[in-house]
Design an enzyme around this catalytic site. Sequence first.
Site, PDB file in Angstrom:
ATOM      1  N   GLY A 150       0.797  -1.278   0.029  1.00  0.00           N
ATOM      2  CA  GLY A 150       0.123  -0.131  -0.082  1.00  0.00           C
ATOM      3  C   GLY A 150       1.199   1.365   0.251  1.00  0.00           C
TER       4      GLY A 150
ATOM      5  N   ASP B 191       7.387   4.717  -9.901  1.00  0.00           N
ATOM      6  CA  ASP B 191       8.447   4.602  -8.636  1.00  0.00           C
ATOM      7  C   ASP B 191       9.638   4.156  -8.129  1.00  0.00           C
ATOM      8  OD1 ASP B 191       5.838   4.176  -7.237  1.00  0.00           O
ATOM      9  OD2 ASP B 191       5.913   2.328  -6.184  1.00  0.00           O
TER      10      ASP B 191
ATOM     11  N   ASP C  19       9.589   5.026   7.913  1.00  0.00           N
ATOM     12  CA  ASP C  19       8.688   5.671   8.442  1.00  0.00           C
ATOM     13  C   ASP C  19       8.307   6.853   7.525  1.00  0.00           C
ATOM     14  OD1 ASP C  19      10.638   6.788   5.891  1.00  0.00           O
ATOM     15  OD2 ASP C  19      12.000   6.676   7.118  1.00  0.00           O
ATOM     16  N   GLY C  20       7.913   6.393   6.726  1.00  0.00           N
ATOM     17  CA  GLY C  20       7.033   7.320   5.468  1.00  0.00           C
ATOM     18  C   GLY C  20       7.733   8.388   4.717  1.00  0.00           C
TER      19      GLY C  20
ATOM     20  N   ARG D 132      -1.886   0.011 -10.083  1.00  0.00           N
ATOM     21  CA  ARG D 132      -1.051  -1.047  -9.934  1.00  0.00           C
ATOM     22  C   ARG D 132      -0.958  -2.137 -10.180  1.00  0.00           C
ATOM     23  NH1 ARG D 132       3.197   1.761  -7.198  1.00  0.00           N
ATOM     24  NH2 ARG D 132       2.547   4.041  -6.751  1.00  0.00           N
TER      25      ARG D 132
ATOM     26  N   GLY E 241       3.118   3.341   1.518  1.00  0.00           N
ATOM     27  CA  GLY E 241       3.364   3.347   2.841  1.00  0.00           C
ATOM     28  C   GLY E 241       3.795   4.989   3.510  1.00  0.00           C
ATOM     29  N   ARG E 242       4.613   5.677   2.020  1.00  0.00           N
ATOM     30  CA  ARG E 242       4.338   7.139   2.250  1.00  0.00           C
ATOM     31  C   ARG E 242       4.595   8.282   1.194  1.00  0.00           C
ATOM     32  NH1 ARG E 242      10.574   6.915   0.188  1.00  0.00           N
ATOM     33  NH2 ARG E 242      10.492   5.239  -1.112  1.00  0.00           N
TER      34      ARG E 242
ATOM     35  N   ASP F 147       3.777  -4.402  -7.568  1.00  0.00           N
ATOM     36  CA  ASP F 147       3.472  -3.168  -7.222  1.00  0.00           C
ATOM     37  C   ASP F 147       3.888  -2.145  -7.389  1.00  0.00           C
ATOM     38  OD1 ASP F 147       5.696  -4.628  -5.273  1.00  0.00           O
ATOM     39  OD2 ASP F 147       5.571  -2.544  -4.563  1.00  0.00           O
ATOM     40  N   ASN F 148       4.940  -2.431  -8.513  1.00  0.00           N
ATOM     41  CA  ASN F 148       5.507  -0.884  -8.818  1.00  0.00           C
ATOM     42  C   ASN F 148       5.046  -0.720 -10.432  1.00  0.00           C
ATOM     43  OD1 ASN F 148       6.668  -0.134  -6.790  1.00  0.00           O
ATOM     44  ND2 ASN F 148       8.608  -1.332  -7.436  1.00  0.00           N
TER      45      ASN F 148
HETATM   46  P1  AMP Z   1       9.051   0.241  -3.286  1.00  0.00           P
HETATM   47  O1  AMP Z   1       9.147  -1.232  -4.053  1.00  0.00           O
HETATM   48  O2  AMP Z   1       9.841   1.500  -3.370  1.00  0.00           O
HETATM   49  O3  AMP Z   1       8.306   1.169  -4.438  1.00  0.00           O
HETATM   50  O4  AMP Z   1       8.518   0.016  -2.173  1.00  0.00           O
HETATM   51  C1  AMP Z   1       7.474  -0.899  -2.047  1.00  0.00           C
HETATM   52  C2  AMP Z   1       6.146  -0.940  -0.942  1.00  0.00           C
HETATM   53  O5  AMP Z   1       6.784  -0.135   1.080  1.00  0.00           O
HETATM   54  C3  AMP Z   1       5.434  -0.080  -1.053  1.00  0.00           C
HETATM   55  O6  AMP Z   1       4.074   0.293  -0.185  1.00  0.00           O
HETATM   56  C4  AMP Z   1       5.545   1.772  -0.189  1.00  0.00           C
HETATM   57  O7  AMP Z   1       5.148   2.166  -0.190  1.00  0.00           O
HETATM   58  C5  AMP Z   1       7.000   1.025   1.403  1.00  0.00           C
HETATM   59  N1  AMP Z   1       7.295   1.653   1.101  1.00  0.00           N
HETATM   60  C6  AMP Z   1       8.756   1.974   0.660  1.00  0.00           C
HETATM   61  N2  AMP Z   1       9.527   3.004   1.282  1.00  0.00           N
HETATM   62  C7  AMP Z   1       9.013   3.113   2.507  1.00  0.00           C
HETATM   63  C8  AMP Z   1       8.965   4.057   3.564  1.00  0.00           C
HETATM   64  N3  AMP Z   1      10.212   4.590   4.082  1.00  0.00           N
HETATM   65  N4  AMP Z   1       8.110   4.964   4.448  1.00  0.00           N
HETATM   66  C9  AMP Z   1       6.428   4.089   4.288  1.00  0.00           C
HETATM   67  N5  AMP Z   1       6.629   3.138   3.591  1.00  0.00           N
HETATM   68  C10 AMP Z   1       7.548   2.474   2.321  1.00  0.00           C
HETATM   69 MG    MG Z   2       6.164   1.107  -5.404  1.00  0.00          MG
END
Ligand code: AMP
Ligand code: MG
Length: 493
Positions: free
Chosen positions: A98, A270, A129-130, A187, A100-101, A260-261
């Site tokens: 989901g 992403d 940490d969002g 996505r 997350g940030r 998810d990307n």
């Molecule tokens: P990514 O592969 O970087 O696109 O991220 C995978 C998942 O981790 C997604 O659900 C993002 O929202 C979550 N995510 C990545 N970095 C952070 C962060 N610093 N804080 C919170 N959620 C994160």
């Molecule tokens: Mg992502």
Amino acid sequence: MPPASPALPTVDTGLAWDHRFADLGPAFHTRLPPTPLPAPYPVAHSPEVARLLGLDPAWLATEDALQLFSGNALPAGGDTLASVYSGHQFGVWAGQLGDGRALLLGETAQGWEIQLKGAGRTPYSRMGDGRAVLRSSIREFLCSEAMHALGIPTTRALCLMGSPAPVLRESVETAAVLTRVAPSFIRFGHFEHFAARGQTTELRQLADYVIDRYYPACRTTPDFGGNAYAALLQAVAQRTAELIAQWQAVGFCHGVMNTDNMSILGLTIDYGPFQFLDAFAPGHICNHSDTQGRYAFDRQPGVAYWNLLCLGQALHPLAGEVDTIRAALQAYPRTFQDALARRLRAKLGLSSPHEGDEALVQALLTLLAQDGVDHPIFWRRLAHAVDSGDFSPVGALFSNRAAWAAWLLSYSERLALVDKALAAKLMLKTNPKYVLRNHVAEQAIRAAAQGDMAPLHTVQRLLAHPFDEHPGHDAWADFPPDWAAHLAISCSS
Ligand code: AMP
Ligand code: MG
């Protein structure tokens, strides 16, 4: 849950809003405000994206815009929310993920979703940490706008705000919030989410929403006996194929092609540890965290197909028989091969196909790989060589001169069949001079971290017109310096 934040002021953007994604209901998202970011400062903005949204670019320099796009204010009439999705990460089912940030600020009446990235924790942050760091946010800002200028489908970037707030990654960095824009941030993982939970009603609701808004032709096509969901899968497979062909032709490595990307609209989305190839190395792995090389450059086309299989599986309850799904997915290999061949031909100045073209291209790619020839410089020099008739600057890139000379001979024979001036023109519009290589981004980042935004803004201007010469800026189009060989870009951003 994130800590409750004090009521945020609202800012009137003058935008008319619409909330069609928000209206899907609470199964799809959680409403919450951004987490305020201390002492924000402006880093960059894209006037073009501002105009696209109907915002005055000058307004982006105001205090209101600074507060709004750093998460310290809410848009009047907006509806801030984080969406839920799931996905396969590095080939393994990861369950619920989901935003997350990322936080949707709202959706304009013209159909643009505006999202803050790095706006604080959400119910989907898991251990994160969002936040986003300045380094990665500059990379995403520059790359999304660069991709657009290259003609490659992508999310866009409106603006970037920084903050001195410390954020811990592999070392302590500082925070930033990127405002990104797209018709939709949905996505493959959004579909996988409801399919995995057996929530067929929500799955259908999501698919209907995507079809009605973005793929209306799926309702009327006679394909698949009028099954709109199978038609959707086919249409997504086609768009994905076109996208990946563009990545492969330009030498773009995404680095984290988890499901998810993957955008349901076939957009590049992403930006993390991405890289444009320097030396042509088909097996190049740009993501330091990708120890198995799952997302190596030459594996991207296969991985995209694997991701589409996941989407096909998720759509199974709607799209019917396995054979129907398999037939819909066949659009991918077909479209991809044609699209890649067409794009590689265009790089060679050949606007229409001819017998032997595929062998000519393959022989060239083998040569480039064997000699580790610099990818952007090779193609740009080749374009100029066809223009001027002097191929020696291209030959100088090869150590195996005999092999190059042999290839050049067959290429010259092929060129004799076309109008050379037109070929050169096509090549100069297809092979960019300015590419956001890691060392280019790194120089903009290092200066910005010291408070000097000038290199970042220069690079942004060059990349907005990557096929132009921009006299006086050749250094930004040069070979990577020695220090750049040690740049390691990981998932951590
Ligand atoms: P990514 O592969 O970087 O696109 O991220 C995978 C998942 O981790 C997604 O659900 C993002 O929202 C979550 N995510 C990545 N970095 C952070 C962060 N610093 N804080 C919170 N959620 C994160
Ligand atoms: Mg992502």
